[in-house]
Scaffold this motif. Sequence first.
Motif, PDB file in Angstrom:
ATOM      1  N   HIS B   7      22.531  48.372  28.360  1.00  0.00           N
ATOM      2  CA  HIS B   7      21.695  46.693  28.443  1.00  0.00           C
ATOM      3  C   HIS B   7      23.423  46.111  28.738  1.00  0.00           C
ATOM      4  O   HIS B   7      24.061  45.535  27.548  1.00  0.00           O
ATOM      5  N   HIS B   9      24.494  42.848  31.601  1.00  0.00           N
ATOM      6  CA  HIS B   9      24.031  41.645  32.605  1.00  0.00           C
ATOM      7  C   HIS B   9      25.244  41.410  33.582  1.00  0.00           C
ATOM      8  O   HIS B   9      25.869  40.424  33.082  1.00  0.00           O
ATOM      9  N   PHE B  34      17.340  40.453  34.846  1.00  0.00           N
ATOM     10  CA  PHE B  34      16.104  39.095  33.866  1.00  0.00           C
ATOM     11  C   PHE B  34      16.783  37.876  34.367  1.00  0.00           C
ATOM     12  O   PHE B  34      16.651  37.478  35.272  1.00  0.00           O
ATOM     13  N   GLU B 105      13.767  44.021  32.231  1.00  0.00           N
ATOM     14  CA  GLU B 105      12.883  44.101  30.975  1.00  0.00           C
ATOM     15  C   GLU B 105      11.995  42.864  30.349  1.00  0.00           C
ATOM     16  O   GLU B 105      12.032  42.357  30.828  1.00  0.00           O
TER      17      GLU B 105
HETATM   18 ZN   LIG Z   1      19.012  41.073  28.434  1.00  0.00          ZN
END
Ligand SMILES: [Zn+2]
Lengths: 272, 288
Positions: B7, B9, B34, B105
């Motif tokens: 996880h 970004h 996200f 997510e």
């Molecule tokens: Zn996240």
Amino acid sequence: MSSPASDSASTSPSTTYPSTTTAPTEAGVAGALEAVLSDQQAGWLADARARVSAAPTQVGAVFPAVRRSCGAGLLPSPDATLSGWTVDDAARALLLVDVARAGLPPDDLAREVQDLYRYGDAAERRAVLRALPLLDAVLGDRALPVVTDALRTNDTRIVGAAVGPYAASHLDADAFRQAVLKCVFVGVPLASFSGLSERADAELARMLADFAHERIAAGREVPADIWLVLDRFPEAVETAGLREELSSPVPERRAAAQRALAGHDAAVAQEG
Amino acid sequence: MRIFDPHIHMTSRTTDDYEAMYAAGVRALVEPAFWLGQPRSNVGSFVDYFDSLLGWEPFRAAQFGIEHFCTIGLNPKEANDPRCVEVLDLLPRFLAKDRVVAVGELGYDSMTKEEDEAFSRQLELALEHDLPVLVHTPHRDKAAGTRRTLDVIKEAGVPAERVIIDHLNEMTVAMVRDAGCWAAFSVYPDTKMDEHRMVRILQEHGLERMLVNSAADWGRSDPLKTLKTGRAMLEAGFSDDDVDRVLWLNPVEFYAQSGRLTLEDESIETGASATFQGSSVLRGARDN
Ligand SMILES: [Zn+2]
């Protein structure tokens, strides 16, 4: 834009440019695939092709699943027109051939191709670009927007796939030169650039020589493959002042000029 | 140490981060779709973002020797914005893509009715597309939010072993493990979780179905928190195999459930770019 050599560039939508570049053929693609697919993979592809032939607008649903179903490795083939192709590129190309053959009007086919590109991931986009020469007879230059979009990216996989035989036949002179320069900038080898030897002109040579001069002035490397073009236009090299850099008071510039011109000498030696 | 960050970004991170991550042992990662820190005002912004997660970002990662996968979904914050909700109709097109290894997510932000609807609908999409699910837990009212999250997942019929519940802490880990879901922890410089608390949780709850991520994004965060947690584990007496289990084998086991986790994917390096790997992002960046 006032480029002296843009005289040959017509804006007529039906223009095609002379290119002796050999393009991949359906038979070549199908043959290479047959040699590599397992029975199960070949079965999946046959079903997918039948589905698309019966209902060409279904191609969007089938296209994303190709890699999972047929594989993603390099396509082994002695055919130079398939150099760098992957198994999924080849399977997707055959699906597009089926769409083109299913009798869609050319504008509808062009829209289908653009949608596959627009909504595709990087691998799907690369496959669409590589398949364009197989669709050329029906599409004409209707898929040019896909090529110009690809040439605006900085993803070398996409740019490299865009500069194939279709681009060689349909990009106008200005766009063709810009595409060559883009490849040099992002690191797509010019050796794989379709139609370069036929379509290179004095204006392109000037642009590449100026680019080389800029790199030398910065003490940086000059990609050796620009000599594929510059060797045929020696006057561009002279006009750009590359040789004068050999006696630059700045040591880095002298050294960069020596390295750059050595690339030229090596290329000449290889040809001789 | 080989590391799979489950996880992070990367869209918000620099090439320096990619270099440091590779040097730290990161070889694969998952970037969940996200919020960007600033609200999107239309569906087209999502389309371009998803395209980037499926094209440009994996390309950038590959320049640095890292495999990039992603999850696709409508985040709960923007599920509350009527200008963005229509993106739900476009999700199936993206969920069909090869490098999408989960829906996410998802989860709650303020636990509104709109968030409930988007959450349930995307759980259905996960079942339709046979994909696992990445769910985060809310920053506020976390324990209640986590409880409600588990209830909704159970109701939707998504098997617990195909679900990650993320951003957990000491107060929420037990209920997630009892439910049979995978428990994930975002190790941050000074908020959600730190590496020493993380080690204590692993000592108490074991290594099975446990995931550690950096969740690094556009906020103050550290893409090397996975490495730092691995080191803290070793200092606390865990073995190399234990660290490998948490930082590599566990994320691989979870995301492999998608059937789309093709590690050491040679295809990303084929084509014209192969011989120029490592240079084109740097060169390209200077062109602009
Ligand atoms: Zn996240």
